[in-house]
Structure formats: structure tokens, C-alpha cells
Enzyme design. Structure first.
Site, PDB file in Angstrom:
ATOM      1  N   ALA A  10       0.835  -1.209   0.000  1.00 14.07           N
ATOM      2  CA  ALA A  10       0.000   0.000   0.000  1.00 14.07           C
ATOM      3  C   ALA A  10       0.862   1.248   0.000  1.00 14.07           C
ATOM      4  O   ALA A  10       0.493   2.272   0.577  1.00 14.07           O
ATOM      5  CB  ALA A  10      -0.926  -0.012   1.210  1.00 14.07           C
ATOM      6  N   GLN A  80       8.288   1.749   3.292  1.00 12.11           N
ATOM      7  CA  GLN A  80       9.138   1.818   2.099  1.00 12.11           C
ATOM      8  C   GLN A  80       9.481   3.285   1.877  1.00 12.11           C
ATOM      9  O   GLN A  80       8.679   4.040   1.346  1.00 12.11           O
ATOM     10  CB  GLN A  80       8.425   1.221   0.881  1.00 12.11           C
ATOM     11  CG  GLN A  80       9.304   1.181  -0.365  1.00 12.11           C
ATOM     12  CD  GLN A  80       8.564   0.718  -1.610  1.00 12.11           C
ATOM     13  OE1 GLN A  80       7.329   0.800  -1.670  1.00 12.11           O
ATOM     14  NE2 GLN A  80       9.302   0.240  -2.603  1.00 12.11           N
ATOM     15  N   GLY A  85      10.234   0.045  -6.520  1.00 16.33           N
ATOM     16  CA  GLY A  85       9.583  -1.074  -7.170  1.00 16.33           C
ATOM     17  C   GLY A  85       8.933  -2.041  -6.202  1.00 16.33           C
ATOM     18  O   GLY A  85       9.129  -1.990  -4.984  1.00 16.33           O
ATOM     19  N   HIS A 371     -46.578  16.438   9.894  1.00 18.63           N
ATOM     20  CA  HIS A 371     -46.299  17.385   8.815  1.00 18.63           C
ATOM     21  C   HIS A 371     -45.407  18.540   9.266  1.00 18.63           C
ATOM     22  O   HIS A 371     -45.570  19.081  10.351  1.00 18.63           O
ATOM     23  CB  HIS A 371     -47.581  18.045   8.262  1.00 18.63           C
ATOM     24  CG  HIS A 371     -48.798  17.201   8.285  1.00 18.63           C
ATOM     25  ND1 HIS A 371     -49.070  16.262   7.324  1.00 18.63           N
ATOM     26  CD2 HIS A 371     -49.840  17.141   9.159  1.00 18.63           C
ATOM     27  CE1 HIS A 371     -50.222  15.674   7.598  1.00 18.63           C
ATOM     28  NE2 HIS A 371     -50.705  16.188   8.710  1.00 18.63           N
ATOM     29  N   ALA A 388     -49.190  20.139  12.906  1.00 19.52           N
ATOM     30  CA  ALA A 388     -48.421  20.596  11.748  1.00 19.52           C
ATOM     31  C   ALA A 388     -47.727  21.921  12.027  1.00 19.52           C
ATOM     32  O   ALA A 388     -48.230  22.771  12.768  1.00 19.52           O
ATOM     33  CB  ALA A 388     -49.340  20.737  10.537  1.00 19.52           C
TER      34      ALA A 388
END
EC number: 2.7.7.23
Length: 492
Positions: A10, A80, A85, A371, A388
Site C-alpha cells: 500500500a 518503504q 519497485g 407534517h 403541523a
């Protein structure tokens, strides 16, 4: 099975993604590519899991450790420092293993999201059965551009792998390609890596050269061909990411269909890999089920619904709704055009209707908010009804406070609950009420003053208008009490 170790590469730069996000942290089906890779290898009985990181290590390494913790597996990080490579990357990965490790080393990549545990298990079993020095996965592509080609003898034995940049025209015509997934004998791998040379078009140490070296040393080299190329397909850019996301989604959808879920339009339905759905649930077009969403049986979801980390009970209906980190009880109805924000919990047989928004709210069994209402930072009891256009006014500009509504409460339309406030069980509120003080159980709260009708106002203030003409036709007079002549009476 011999002792096994897994090395996940990765460390690549991922420049073709053209992104500030590391390539292996791009997601599909609710997991990063690195997470897919770690989930696949976590199912193996491998003693060691190693992730090799390079560029963006400060983001990739913590992500790998967190995923490992979620899976209950220890993950070792190898670095790394220089991009020399794939052979060099594996060399770096081996430094995280005990020096005396002599088992099987599986090497895979963090950008191969569809690779699964079953395929890796078969690879290891075949490798161990032949006591091979190296076993690799291959597949056949109509367009093999960019992949290493598999070189074989006339009787089918594997000679080696040639990378695209180093291949001759005849070798580039080969359609069997390296899937970049390997099983190696640890001793053979260490020996071959120590002899890699960077005498190639890329000037890198190729892991693929290990195959030819192992063969020349007299080791057994085998290849397992994978008919399903998507299983071993890598991602280098966003086009490939989208392509594999579509393949994976189709497989996830089919899995749910075969388990008893009706999905009306698979092409417009997206389901993350960690979603669970019960039998006889119907998922309608335009639905996205994301994260750790869990849906019971006999539910109806959609159309045009997005649920992320939402739990939906048996028999519930969720229509044209956007929900995040919420709970919807059994046999409840939500939608259409409902917005469930984190912390919403709707009890069984409840209702959240059209244009309702909820946040950090617990709403009891059988309670309805039908509502045009905002419910934030609230606790509502059982079998209450919120009128509502009501608003739970939870924020004073500095602090958010909670509102508590009891059970069997009925509130009129346009009620404002100014938190912190409590409405007792069985209480009522009149339409347009602003509740600033606690309402005792069984009381009616009314804050609006008596209605005043100022007769003749339209005729006097809007003469000649259509409204005045309509009023005159209806027999309205122009007279008005003297006390109603001032601007305060007319609102002017």
C-alpha cells in the site's frame, strides 16, 4: 496449513487518481480499498499481517491499524522510504516478520478491492499442496494493456512474467496476465529478492522477477487461473474505481435478492457491503443503503431514499427519506421528504410525515409527527400527536436545550416549544401557542390573545382593489370604530 504471513502493498503514490486522498483510502461499497484488502486477508489463518506504506504513510498507517483493531487482528506496519519497485516493497514488508519465519508469504495489493478470502485460501492450499516456491494468480483480459504478461513453456509451465514496458510485440499480444497476488515460500522469496536487479525499462526491482529466479533455482512454480477477472482487478484511476464499484454493487444486490429481498431496480439501487436486510423487504428504485444500515423483514424502503447507519424495524415503511445514524421502530411510517439526523429514535408504530426534520430526538411508540415540523433535542412519550408546522426551539444562540413531551399529548398546529420546557402527560396546546413555561399534565396551554376583526379595513385602506370590490359585493361596509383608525390597528 503451514504458518502464513500476509504482506499488503500500500505504498504506491497513486498519482493517476489525481487526489489528495491516498489511493488505497478511496472507498467503494462503504469500505476503503485498504479495508477491503484487510477484510479479505483477516479471514485467513495467517500469523502475521503486514501493510507496507510509503507516500502518505501518516494517513495510511493509522487507517490500517484502526481497521485491524476493528477486525480483532494485529497489523504490523512496514515503511518503504524510497519507491524502488514492488520487489523492494516486499523486501521492506519482510522486515516486519520474524527473521526465522519459514512459512508461506502471501503478497497482495491494497488496491484490489474485490479479492476475497475464498480465493486467497485456495491459493494458499494449492501452494502448500505442491510445496511450491511460488504460486501466482493469473487471469485473461481482452485488453491486457498495462499488465505483466505470463510467459509459459509449450507444455504450459510458467517461465516467468514480463512487464508491459519490457515486453516485445509478440509478448504484448499475450492476454493471460499477472494478477499480482502471490504465495511464496519464505526462504525462496528471501533468496530471490536478494538477487533482484533493476536492469529494466522502469529502473526498478520487480517482484515479478522472483518467479523466473525461483524457477531457475529448481523450485516449483505454479499459476492458478482466475476466470472472474474482477476478483483480481486493480484500481489506478477513478474510472476503474467506478467500474469495480458497479461490479461489486451488482454482486451485493444479487446476494440480497437471493436471500429473499425484493429489489425493484438493481441498476438504481446501491447497497454497501456491511448492510443487512431481512426477508420479504421491498427496496424501490433510487435507494442507497449505506454504512452499517440494518433493515428488518417485511419493510418497504424507497423510492428515492438514502439511509446511512440507520436501523429499520420489521414492517416499517420509509419513503423518500434521508436518514443518518437513526433508529426506526417496527411498523413505523417515515416520509415522504423526511430528514432524520443523527440521534433520532422513532418507536414502534410511529409516524414522521412529510417535511419533518428530527435530530437527537426520542419519539415514543405510536407517536405521530405528521407534517412540516422540526423536532430537535427532544423526548416525546407514547401515543402523542404533534400538530403541523410545530417547532422545537432548542437553541438560544449559545446553548442547546431539550424539550420533554409526555404521553398522549395533543399539540395544535404552529406550536413553538421554547426549550428547556416540559409538557406533561395528556396535555393539549392550542394552535399558534408559544410554550415558554412547563405545561402540567392534563392542562390546555394557550398563549395567543383573542382575535380582533377590524371591519371595513380593506374598503378604507385598499379602495379600488380587487379585494375591496369583492368585499363590497359581499355587502361589507366601510365603517369602523374610531379606536380602529390608528396605524396600530391596521399594522401600518
Amino acid at each position: 496449513m503451514r504458518d502464513a504471513a500476509v504482506v499488503i502493498l500500500a505504498a504506491g503514490a497513486g498519482t493517476r487518481m489525481k487526489s489528495d486522498t491516498p489511493k488505497v483510502l478511496h472507498t467503494l461499497a462503504g469500505r476503503s480499498m485498504l479495508s477491503h484488502a484487510l477484510h479479505a486477508v483477516a479471514g485467513l489463518e495467517a500469523r502475521h499481517l503486514v501493510v507496507v506504506v510509503g507516500k502518505d504513510r501518516e494517513r495510511v498507517a493509522p487507517a490500517a491499524l484502526e481497521i485491524g483493531q476493528t477486525l480483532g487482528r494485529d497489523v504490523d506496519i512496514a515503511i518503504q522510504d524510497q519507491q524502488r519497485g514492488t520487489g523492494h516493497a516486499v523486501e521492506c514488508g519482510l522486515t516486519a516478520l520474524p527473521a526465522d519465519f519459514t512459512g508461506t508469504v502471501v503478497v497482495t495489493a491494497g488496491d484490489v478491492p474485490l479479492l476475497d478470502t475464498h480465493t486467497l485460501s485456495d491459493l494458499i492450499a494449492a501452494h502448500d499442496a505442491e510445496s511450491a516456491a511460488a504460486t501466482l494468480l493469473t487471469t485473461t483480459l481482452a485488453d491486457p494493456t498495462g499488465y505483466g504478461r505470463i510467459l509459459r513453456t509449450q507444455d504450459g509451465g510458467v517461465i516467468g512474467i514480463v512487464e508491459q514496458a519490457d515486453a516485445t510485440p509478440s509478448q504484448r499480444a499475450i492476454t493471460e496476465v499477472n494478477a499480482a497476488v502471490y504465495a511464496f515460500d519464505a526462504g525462496a522469496l528471501r533468496s530471490a529478492l536478494s538477487r533482484l536487479q533493476a536492469d529494466n525499462a522502469q529502473g526498478e526491482l520487480y517482484l515479478t522477477d522472483v518467479i523466473a529466479i525461483a524457477r531457475s533455482d529448481g523450485g516449483v512454480v505454479r499459476a492458478r487461473h482466475i476466470d472472474d477477472a474482477a476478483l483480481v482487478a486493480g484500481v489506478n484511476d477513478r474510472v476503474q474505481l467506478a467500474d469495480l464499484a458497479a461490479v461489486l454493487n451488482r454482486r451485493i444486490v444479487e446476494g440480497h435478492q437471493r436471500a429473499g429481498v425484493t429489489i425493484i431496480d438493481p441498476a438504481s439501487t446501491w447497497i454497501d457491503v456491511d448492510v443487512t436486510i431481512g426477508r420479504d423487504t421491498v427496496v424501490r428504485p433510487g435507494t442507497q443503503l449505506l454504512g452499517a444500515t440494518t433493515i428488518g423483514g417485511r419493510a418497504e424502503i424507497g423510492p428515492d431514499t438514502t439511509l446511512a447507519d440507520v436501523t429499520v424495524g420489521d414492517g416499517a415503511a420509509v419513503i423518500r427519506t434521508h436518514g443518518t445514524s437513526a433508529v426506526i421502530g417496527d411498523d413505523s411510517v417515515v416520509g415522504p421528504f423526511t430528514y432524520l439526523r443523527p440521534g433520532t429514535e422513532l418507536g414502534a408504530a410511529g409516524k414522521l410525515g412529510a417535511f419533518v426534520e428530527t435530530k437527537n430526538a426520542t419519539i415514543g411508540t405510536g407517536t405521530k409527527v405528521p407534517h412540516l415540523t422540526y423536532v430537535g433535542d427532544a423526548d416525546i412519550g407514547e401515543h402523542s400527536n404533534i400538530g403541523a408546522s410545530s417547532v422545537f426551539v432548542n437553541y438560544d444562540g449559545e446553548t442547546k436545550s431539550r424539550t420533554t413531551i409526555g404521553s398522549h399529548v395533543r399539540t395544535g398546529s404552529d406550536t413553538m416549544f421554547v426549550a428547556p420546557v416540559t409538557v406533561g402527560d395528556g396535555a393539549y396546546t392550542g394552535a399558534g401557542t408559544v410554550v415558554r413555561e412547563d405545561v402540567p399534565p392534563g392542562a390546555l396551554a394557550v398563549s395567543a390573545g383573542p382575535q380582533r376583526n377590524i371591519e371595513g379595513w380593506v374598503t378604507r385602506k385598499r379602495p379600488g382593489s380587487a379585494a375591496a370590490e369583492a368585499a363590497a359585493a359581499a355587502g361589507a361596509g366601510a365603517g369602523a370604530a374610531a379606536e380602529d383608525q390608528g396605524p396600530e390597528a391596521t399594522g401600518e
